[in-house]
Write a protein that holds these residues in place. Sequence first.
Motif, PDB file in Angstrom:
ATOM      1  N   GLN A 292       0.954  -1.053  -0.068  1.00  0.00           N
ATOM      2  CA  GLN A 292      -0.053   0.014   0.037  1.00  0.00           C
ATOM      3  C   GLN A 292       0.836   1.143   0.067  1.00  0.00           C
ATOM      4  OE1 GLN A 292      -2.918  -0.053   3.020  1.00  0.00           O
ATOM      5  NE2 GLN A 292      -4.005  -1.952   2.460  1.00  0.00           N
ATOM      6  N   ALA A 293       1.954   1.345   0.752  1.00  0.00           N
ATOM      7  CA  ALA A 293       2.724   2.292   0.955  1.00  0.00           C
ATOM      8  C   ALA A 293       3.707   2.607  -0.620  1.00  0.00           C
ATOM      9  CB  ALA A 293       3.975   2.059   1.898  1.00  0.00           C
ATOM     10  N   PHE A 294       3.910   1.347  -1.152  1.00  0.00           N
ATOM     11  CA  PHE A 294       4.596   1.601  -2.436  1.00  0.00           C
ATOM     12  C   PHE A 294       3.846   2.063  -3.382  1.00  0.00           C
ATOM     13  CE2 PHE A 294       4.763  -0.214  -6.600  1.00  0.00           C
ATOM     14  CZ  PHE A 294       6.010   0.070  -7.212  1.00  0.00           C
ATOM     15  N   TRP A 295       2.140   1.818  -3.634  1.00  0.00           N
ATOM     16  CA  TRP A 295       1.637   2.271  -4.512  1.00  0.00           C
ATOM     17  C   TRP A 295       1.157   3.775  -4.390  1.00  0.00           C
ATOM     18  CZ3 TRP A 295       1.002  -0.455  -8.497  1.00  0.00           C
ATOM     19  CH2 TRP A 295       0.581  -1.856  -8.344  1.00  0.00           C
ATOM     20  N   VAL A 296       1.246   4.206  -3.074  1.00  0.00           N
ATOM     21  CA  VAL A 296       0.910   5.535  -2.812  1.00  0.00           C
ATOM     22  C   VAL A 296       2.352   6.324  -3.189  1.00  0.00           C
ATOM     23  CG1 VAL A 296       0.760   7.404  -1.075  1.00  0.00           C
ATOM     24  CG2 VAL A 296      -0.772   5.246  -0.911  1.00  0.00           C
ATOM     25  N   ARG A 297       3.348   5.831  -2.739  1.00  0.00           N
ATOM     26  CA  ARG A 297       4.470   6.686  -3.157  1.00  0.00           C
ATOM     27  C   ARG A 297       4.749   6.714  -4.588  1.00  0.00           C
ATOM     28  NH1 ARG A 297       7.883   3.357  -0.786  1.00  0.00           N
ATOM     29  NH2 ARG A 297       9.111   2.859  -2.683  1.00  0.00           N
TER      30      ARG A 297
ATOM     31  N   SER B 231       3.415  10.406  -9.825  1.00  0.00           N
ATOM     32  CA  SER B 231       3.128  10.558 -11.416  1.00  0.00           C
ATOM     33  C   SER B 231       1.869  11.445 -11.176  1.00  0.00           C
ATOM     34  CB  SER B 231       2.578   9.211 -11.842  1.00  0.00           C
ATOM     35  OG  SER B 231       3.779   8.671 -12.323  1.00  0.00           O
ATOM     36  N   GLN B 232       1.661  12.295 -10.043  1.00  0.00           N
ATOM     37  CA  GLN B 232       0.555  13.067  -9.762  1.00  0.00           C
ATOM     38  C   GLN B 232      -0.880  12.437  -9.826  1.00  0.00           C
ATOM     39  OE1 GLN B 232       1.309  16.235  -9.268  1.00  0.00           O
ATOM     40  NE2 GLN B 232       3.365  15.323  -9.071  1.00  0.00           N
ATOM     41  N   HIS B 233      -1.009  11.095  -9.681  1.00  0.00           N
ATOM     42  CA  HIS B 233      -2.256  10.405  -9.653  1.00  0.00           C
ATOM     43  C   HIS B 233      -2.899  10.641  -8.137  1.00  0.00           C
ATOM     44  CE1 HIS B 233      -1.951   9.045 -13.463  1.00  0.00           C
ATOM     45  NE2 HIS B 233      -0.555   8.555 -13.168  1.00  0.00           N
ATOM     46  N   ASN B 234      -4.145  10.380  -7.807  1.00  0.00           N
ATOM     47  CA  ASN B 234      -4.743  10.254  -6.748  1.00  0.00           C
ATOM     48  C   ASN B 234      -4.802   8.840  -6.434  1.00  0.00           C
ATOM     49  OD1 ASN B 234      -6.580  10.937  -4.662  1.00  0.00           O
ATOM     50  ND2 ASN B 234      -8.141  10.318  -5.377  1.00  0.00           N
ATOM     51  N   VAL B 235      -4.295   8.714  -5.375  1.00  0.00           N
ATOM     52  CA  VAL B 235      -4.257   6.904  -4.988  1.00  0.00           C
ATOM     53  C   VAL B 235      -5.034   6.615  -3.838  1.00  0.00           C
ATOM     54  CG1 VAL B 235      -2.605   4.878  -4.566  1.00  0.00           C
ATOM     55  CG2 VAL B 235      -1.759   6.860  -6.027  1.00  0.00           C
TER      56      VAL B 235
ATOM     57  N   ALA C  50       3.136  -9.138 -12.755  1.00  0.00           N
ATOM     58  CA  ALA C  50       3.685 -10.117 -11.831  1.00  0.00           C
ATOM     59  C   ALA C  50       4.726  -9.563 -10.953  1.00  0.00           C
ATOM     60  CB  ALA C  50       4.500 -10.825 -12.731  1.00  0.00           C
ATOM     61  N   LYS C  51       4.651  -9.633  -9.534  1.00  0.00           N
ATOM     62  CA  LYS C  51       5.555  -9.346  -8.658  1.00  0.00           C
ATOM     63  C   LYS C  51       6.984 -10.243  -8.669  1.00  0.00           C
ATOM     64  CE  LYS C  51       2.053  -8.160  -5.141  1.00  0.00           C
ATOM     65  NZ  LYS C  51       1.727  -8.515  -3.886  1.00  0.00           N
ATOM     66  N   PRO C  52       7.926  -9.395  -8.456  1.00  0.00           N
ATOM     67  CA  PRO C  52       8.337  -8.263  -8.383  1.00  0.00           C
ATOM     68  C   PRO C  52       8.380  -7.456 -10.011  1.00  0.00           C
ATOM     69  CG  PRO C  52      10.268  -9.543  -8.236  1.00  0.00           C
ATOM     70  CD  PRO C  52       9.282 -10.324  -8.532  1.00  0.00           C
ATOM     71  N   PHE C  53       7.773  -6.307 -10.073  1.00  0.00           N
ATOM     72  CA  PHE C  53       7.653  -5.766 -11.472  1.00  0.00           C
ATOM     73  C   PHE C  53       8.636  -4.356 -11.417  1.00  0.00           C
ATOM     74  CE2 PHE C  53       4.005  -4.526  -8.672  1.00  0.00           C
ATOM     75  CZ  PHE C  53       4.083  -3.196  -8.704  1.00  0.00           C
ATOM     76  N   SER C  54       8.768  -3.997 -12.478  1.00  0.00           N
ATOM     77  CA  SER C  54       9.928  -2.953 -12.566  1.00  0.00           C
ATOM     78  C   SER C  54       9.152  -1.818 -12.628  1.00  0.00           C
ATOM     79  CB  SER C  54      10.906  -3.163 -13.929  1.00  0.00           C
ATOM     80  OG  SER C  54       9.934  -3.140 -15.114  1.00  0.00           O
ATOM     81  N   LEU C  55       9.585  -0.626 -12.531  1.00  0.00           N
ATOM     82  CA  LEU C  55       8.918   0.740 -12.694  1.00  0.00           C
ATOM     83  C   LEU C  55       8.622   0.841 -14.154  1.00  0.00           C
ATOM     84  CD1 LEU C  55      10.983   3.096 -10.212  1.00  0.00           C
ATOM     85  CD2 LEU C  55       8.553   2.173  -9.905  1.00  0.00           C
ATOM     86  N   ALA C  56       9.479   0.433 -15.085  1.00  0.00           N
ATOM     87  CA  ALA C  56       8.982   0.621 -16.324  1.00  0.00           C
ATOM     88  C   ALA C  56       7.899  -0.279 -16.687  1.00  0.00           C
ATOM     89  CB  ALA C  56      10.323   0.052 -17.204  1.00  0.00           C
TER      90      ALA C  56
END
Length: 130
Positions: free
Chosen positions: A14-19, A24-28, A103-109
């Motif tokens: 959850q912290a990862f998704w928010v961060r 990227s300026q999205h509301n999470v 798939a976890k783990p995934f890259s930022l790309a």
Amino acid sequence: MANILAIDDSGLMQAFWVRILSRSQHNVITVSSGNEMRSVLATMSPQLIFLDLSFPGENGFELLQHIRRYQHCLEIPVIAVSGYAGEDTRQACREAGFTDFLAKPFSLAELRGMLARYLEHATNPRALAR
């Protein structure tokens, strides 16, 4: 800026998704259970949903069925997220109606690619998954 819902019972995820998505300026909005998810979807229409498959109690497949019961959620892209990335899991996700699989783990790309693909083409997300 898009409204993105991340459904995961892991506080770290959850912290990862928010961060990451906030950069990227999205509301999470993050939730950790099916009950929280239903509460959010009763009042919000996200443009994209990331849904972990493994939960205590209801699993991601069951939660997807609940998501699709909301009329305003029928066309929202729902991305399955799992560390179990075998072809059996991917096939089960396709058959269940998930839009895509991460798939976890995934890259930022990989994550950026999904954001671009599904937020740019939000009017017909299912066409892109085929």
